[in-house]
Write an enzyme that holds these catalytic residues in place. Structure first.
Site, PDB file in Angstrom:
ATOM      1  N   GLU A   7       0.799  -1.228   0.000  1.00 38.93           N
ATOM      2  CA  GLU A   7       0.000   0.000   0.000  1.00 38.93           C
ATOM      3  C   GLU A   7       0.832   1.279   0.000  1.00 38.93           C
ATOM      4  OE1 GLU A   7      -2.549  -2.877   2.485  1.00 38.93           O
ATOM      5  OE2 GLU A   7      -0.436  -2.474   2.161  1.00 38.93           O
ATOM      6  N   ASP A  80      -2.131  -5.393   3.215  1.00 34.13           N
ATOM      7  CA  ASP A  80      -2.343  -5.701   4.629  1.00 34.13           C
ATOM      8  C   ASP A  80      -3.152  -6.977   4.827  1.00 34.13           C
ATOM      9  OD1 ASP A  80      -0.905  -3.524   5.468  1.00 34.13           O
ATOM     10  OD2 ASP A  80      -2.645  -2.213   5.671  1.00 34.13           O
ATOM     11  N   ASP A  82      -5.794  -7.955   6.391  1.00 29.27           N
ATOM     12  CA  ASP A  82      -7.179  -7.917   6.864  1.00 29.27           C
ATOM     13  C   ASP A  82      -8.106  -7.836   5.656  1.00 29.27           C
ATOM     14  OD1 ASP A  82      -6.681  -5.371   6.007  1.00 29.27           O
ATOM     15  OD2 ASP A  82      -7.233  -4.373   7.867  1.00 29.27           O
ATOM     16  N   GLU A  84      -9.706  -5.333   4.449  1.00 29.49           N
ATOM     17  CA  GLU A  84      -9.437  -4.167   3.611  1.00 29.49           C
ATOM     18  C   GLU A  84      -8.227  -4.423   2.715  1.00 29.49           C
ATOM     19  OE1 GLU A  84     -11.076  -0.405   2.686  1.00 29.49           O
ATOM     20  OE2 GLU A  84     -11.732  -1.956   4.068  1.00 29.49           O
ATOM     21  N   TYR A 294       0.834  -5.682  12.963  1.00 22.52           N
ATOM     22  CA  TYR A 294      -0.282  -4.982  12.329  1.00 22.52           C
ATOM     23  C   TYR A 294      -1.262  -4.477  13.371  1.00 22.52           C
ATOM     24  CZ  TYR A 294      -3.780  -3.855   8.804  1.00 22.52           C
ATOM     25  OH  TYR A 294      -4.668  -3.194   8.003  1.00 22.52           O
ATOM     26  N   ARG A 296      -4.474  -3.166  13.087  1.00 26.11           N
ATOM     27  CA  ARG A 296      -5.931  -3.275  12.951  1.00 26.11           C
ATOM     28  C   ARG A 296      -6.314  -4.741  13.168  1.00 26.11           C
ATOM     29  NH1 ARG A 296      -4.694   0.526   8.851  1.00 26.11           N
ATOM     30  NH2 ARG A 296      -5.532   2.580   9.372  1.00 26.11           N
ATOM     31  N   HIS A 341      -5.405 -12.248  12.725  1.00 27.80           N
ATOM     32  CA  HIS A 341      -4.039 -11.946  13.142  1.00 27.80           C
ATOM     33  C   HIS A 341      -3.899 -11.876  14.643  1.00 27.80           C
ATOM     34  CE1 HIS A 341      -5.959  -8.312  11.253  1.00 27.80           C
ATOM     35  NE2 HIS A 341      -5.920  -9.138  10.241  1.00 27.80           N
TER      36      HIS A 341
END
Length: 911
Positions: A7, A80, A82, A84, A294, A296, A341
């Site tokens: 990202e 990432d 997740d 998203e 991470y 989130r 995670h």
């Protein structure tokens, strides 16, 4: 060499360093595609087909990736770990598909920390994009779009001044509004507690509290008045006391689990004063630097190797006594926990905060918090001893209890203890050595030292009975060995960002990646304000919530929102089909939209007026009707809307009575009422409250003078401090400064709709300070006007920022206007919100502003097809899109020319 896409450029730089020259790492700069902020991006009639658009800023990033793929067609998507991140990878694959050669290999890799070992291990375990996670993202994105783009226009039409509604943000707003209404409805209840200062035979002093009276256990409200408390003090003071029991029990406290997103936001708020948005931004930088995992996540488990590293660190820094025999295992208790995670932890446990050099203070503080919490979570429990002493009179009519605590081993508390949102009480101080059967001797000295120095925050002290000394909230006997303290029950506290996130998590509303944006959005919309870290609903937020609860109760229901989150989880697990979930939702939601189509604004206002009556019309001190107009005494107060948007309270006897006031004053103060300031030249000068705030007025309205001279009280001026001289200054504006030295035309200074100004002929220039209106001289006025003229020269000003092309064609620009920066597209000019700067605004934000402005002024959207949107999302007419552009332009010019020929130029009015 294969192309790896992540990202952010910071993340790309770090990963490229770990992978070496065998890979080329590029950044997508977040999402590369999104739903255009306009009608039709999600089509319920076409099986919820979604029209995606590549952002203008993303085109160059996609081009760089396409160019890199020409040398090596193998693509590795490393966004990432997740939902998203999975969605970003899916969007990248969709956008890059035409550029991929036949036989190209596309893989997905994930890592929970940006470290060399984590990245290298992830590259050995490639997989394909998880379509179930993508489907869950698509369902969430479509739901948010359908709610926002169908419910917000209903708000605009039926509730003037409302800005927007959202599937989760509106539920979050309801939490804050509901809590405020609980606070307003709360009735405090008085109660008293009785305490005694006692001493052992050896002279050591300690405090005890009365727990039984007349042989019966004292409950919380058994001493409701000062009189009853005084009687209890007297009963206690007249009796001998003896220790009847001493109990010492071991106790322990286990450490808190490591951080997940919500608990990190809560603790950062408590201990560091960081808002949710600032916390996540800082954590993002720590993650991209490879310092933490991470951020989130709603998982609290820790990788086995990380647990062992934490134990090694504890042994090295604190010794074996602080290390449990076996590692601690934590299980997630959060409702709807979904992310796979682990917790938020340092990537290197031995990298203690004192050894880490970070330039940014906020990053250093947050890393310190994360490191301490992680290490403490694997440490030994704290051990203590709690002692309870029971004391009675020989006749058993009076009983007291003293409690204390001593720390035997600090354990994890040596490193970390969690902060508290509110006062949760203390476990008690250390008690002296007390033995059963010994006398408990009252100590005669001033109790003020313990209770009476500071005024009791719970309330003022009542008048003390004759012969007794009193401190605030305190009653004492003559010897001052016993005292009664006054208390009042407290209303539930307002939410902080930390406690709001905690409550959302408990209810299963929202997800780790959305908490910060939700809390930020409701503040940006000016539905909520933050005062001393507490979230307080604005009147605008109350109106929106009341409207939604009245007409869309299901969609702001806590249970419904949580159940919908459960369905999204089932989609991500592959147990539900996302289009089926959307179909069921849309069927009921579209019917609810249709049910409001015939609503009149007056009906809406009446319903909201009734629901908010306790807030809008609080009880009067004199016991009179709170709805009675204080000006004319004949009309009744009710909710009205202003032409400029928003609402106010006005008299039903309009236009005979012109009384108005805001819904409520800031900080819960009563709105400024009418007050006569004095008289000038035979006219009464008054301070009044209007829909736009307080103002001063000369005289009163009559048939001959329906609108007497008036002037608004400027921002920054305290209405309570308004006097006759200040009022006359305001009423005398605009103030003549003097004739301009070049042409002799009078220069004036005044206060207009957009603040203080100086005016020469038809030219205006803003002043920075209201007070300067009354003091500015000729030299300064000419200087300000000249500076404004220099800035304003030229036919067109250069844009402050270019934001690419609009989906319907034409450039989007950020311009600097007379009243601040604004977004310009075609004939639409949308002012930037106060909290968004010209440098920071994104294309997505600009499109949202343009869409909102176009909805309010559809005639100005020249490039936009004229369309009326129904409750089901269909387009009623597209005829405007088919007309030739040239003919429309000619027609507009001809009409404008005829109008200009008939209508003389109007004089500009300065308010």
């Amino acid at each position: 060499m294969p192309v790896v896409v992540v990202e952010s450029p910071a993340k790309a730089k770090t990963i490229e360093k770990y992978l070496g020259g065998d890979y080329r790492v590029l950044a997508s700069f977040g999402h590369v595609r999104d739903l255009p902020p306009k009608d039709g991006s999600v089509d319920p009639d076409d099986d919820f087909a979604m029209k995606w658009e590549v952002a203008s800023d993303s085109k160059k990033h996609l081009k760089a990736i396409r160019d890199a793929l020409k040398d090596d067609p193998n693509l590795i998507l490393a966004t990432d770990p997740d939902r998203e991140g999975e969605a970003i990878s899916w969007h990248l694959l969709e956008a890059l598909a035409p550029a991929l050669k036949k036989g190209s290999e596309v893989n997905r890799v994930t890592f929970n920390a940006i470290t060399k070992s984590a990245v290298s291990e992830a590259m050995k375990q490639p997989r394909k994009i998880d379509q179930a996670l993508v489907d869950a993202y698509l369902a969430r994105r479509a739901l948010d779009y359908l709610v926002g783009f169908n419910l917000s226009p209903v708000l605009w039409r039926k509730l003037p001044g409302a800005k927007s509604a959202g599937r989760v943000q509106s539920v979050c707003l309801r939490l804050i509004v509901d809590r405020e209404m609980e606070i307003e409805a709360f009735k405090a209840r008085e109660y008293w507690s009785v305490h005694a200062r006692l001493a052992t035979p050896g002279g050591d002093e300690y405090d005890a509290q009365l727990v039984s009276l007349a042989g019966a256990k004292l409950e919380r409200f058994d001493l409701p008045t000062a009189e009853k408390a005084a009687m209890a003090v007297s009963a206690l003071s007249s009796r001998d006391l003896r220790v009847t029991g001493v109990t010492a029990k071991p106790a322990s406290r286990n450490p808190w689990p490591p951080f997940m997103t919500s608990t990190l936001q809560q603790e950062a708020s408590r201990k560091l004063g960081m808002g949710a948005k600032a916390c996540m931004s800082t954590a993002q930088r720590l993650y991209e630097a490879g310092l933490i995992t991470y951020m989130r996540t709603d998982g609290i488990d820790m990788a086995p190797e990380a647990v062992m590293a934490a134990r090694d660190t504890i042994r090295a820094k604190f010794g074996d006594s602080y290390l449990p025999k076996s590692p601690r295992i934590y299980k997630n208790k959060a409702k709807n926990a979904q992310e796979a995670h682990e917790c938020i932890r340092p990537t290197d446990m031995m990298q203690s905060p004192d050894r880490l050099k970070l330039g940014a203070e906020d990053q250093r503080k947050l890393y310190d918090l994360i490191w301490k919490r992680t290490i403490a979570s694997q440490m030994e429990a704290a051990r203590m001893e709690r002692t309870t002493v029971e004391i009675e009179s020989p006749d058993r009519q009076v009983g007291l209890r003293a409690t204390g605590q001593v720390m035997l081993f600090d354990g994890f508390l040596r490193v970390y203890d969690q902060g508290r949102d509110d006062d949760e009480g203390e476990d008690g101080a250390r008690l002296p050595a007390i033995r059963e059967g010994e006398a408990a001797t009252p100590v005669a000295h001033a109790f003020e030292a313990e209770f009476g120095k500071a005024r009791d925050k719970d309330g003022e002290a009542p008048a003390a009975p004759t012969g007794q000394r009193a401190a605030p909230g305190l009653l004492m006997n003559d010897a001052a060995s016993a005292a009664a303290r006054q208390h009042f029950t407290q209303p539930p506290p307002r939410y902080t960002e930390a406690t709001l996130v905690k409550r959302m998590e408990e209810l299963g509303i929202g997800r780790p990646s959305t908490y910060a944006s939700i809390v930020t959005t409701i503040q940006d919309r000016e539905y909520v304000r933050k005062d001393r870290n507490r979230l307080i609903p604005e009147d605008k937020g109350r109106l929106v919530t009341t409207f939604l609860v009245k007409y869309f109760p299901r969609y702001v229901s806590y249970d419904f929102t949580a159940d919908l989150e459960n369905e999204l989880d089932e989609i991500s697990a592959g147990d539900l089909i996302w289009r089926d979930v959307l179909g069921r939702f849309w069927k009921d939601f579209s019917k609810a939209l249709e049910g409001t189509s015939e609503l009149r604004i007056s009906e809406v206002l009446d319903a909201i007026d009734e629901a908010l009556a306790p807030h809008l019309y609080p009880p009067r001190a004199d016991g009179g009707d709170p709805r009675e107009c204080p000006l004319c005494g004949k009309g009744r107060l009710n909710l009205k809307t202003a032409r400029s948007g928003g609402a106010f309270i006005g008299c039903s006897n309009y236009p005979e009575c012109r009384y108005t006031r805001p819904l409520s004053a800031p900080d819960g103060e009563e709105p400024v009422g009418d007050r006569v300031l004095g008289h000038d030249a035979g006219d009464q000068i008054s301070l009044k409250s209007g829909r736009f705030g307080p103002y001063v007025q000369r005289g009163e309205a009559t048939e001959d003078v329906p609108k007497p001279p008036r002037a608004s009280v400027p921002k920054g001026w305290d209405p309570a401090a308004m006097d006759l001289d200040k009022a006359l200054q305001l009423l005398s504006l605009p103030r003549p400064v003097g004739p301009h030295p070049e042409d002799g035309v009078m220069i004036e200074a005044g206060i207009g709709r957009y603040g203080p100004y100086v005016k020469h002929d038809r030219k205006y220039a803003n002043l920075s300070d209201v007070d300067e209106v009354f003091t500015i001289g000729m030299n300064r006025a000419v200087e300000v006007l000249a500076a404004k003229q220099t800035r304003g020269r030229g036919a067109t000003a250069a844009p402050l920022k270019e934001l690419g092309d609009h989906p319907d064609g034409g450039a989007i620009q950020v311009m600097n206007g007379r009243y601040g920066p604004y977004v310009k597209w075609d004939k639409i000019n949308a002012t930037l919100p106060r909290d968004v700067s010209a440098d920071e605004i994104t294309r997505e934000q600009a499109l949202e502003l343009i869409a909102a402005k176009a909805a309010k002024s559809p005639k100005k959207a020249a490039r936009k097809p004229a369309a009326s949107k129904t409750a089901t999302g269909k387009t009623a007419s597209k005829t405007a899109a088919k007309k030739p552009a040239a003919k429309k332009t000619t027609a507009r010019k001809t009409t404008a020319a005829k109008t200009a020929a008939k209508k003389p130029a109007a004089k500009k009015k300065v308010e």
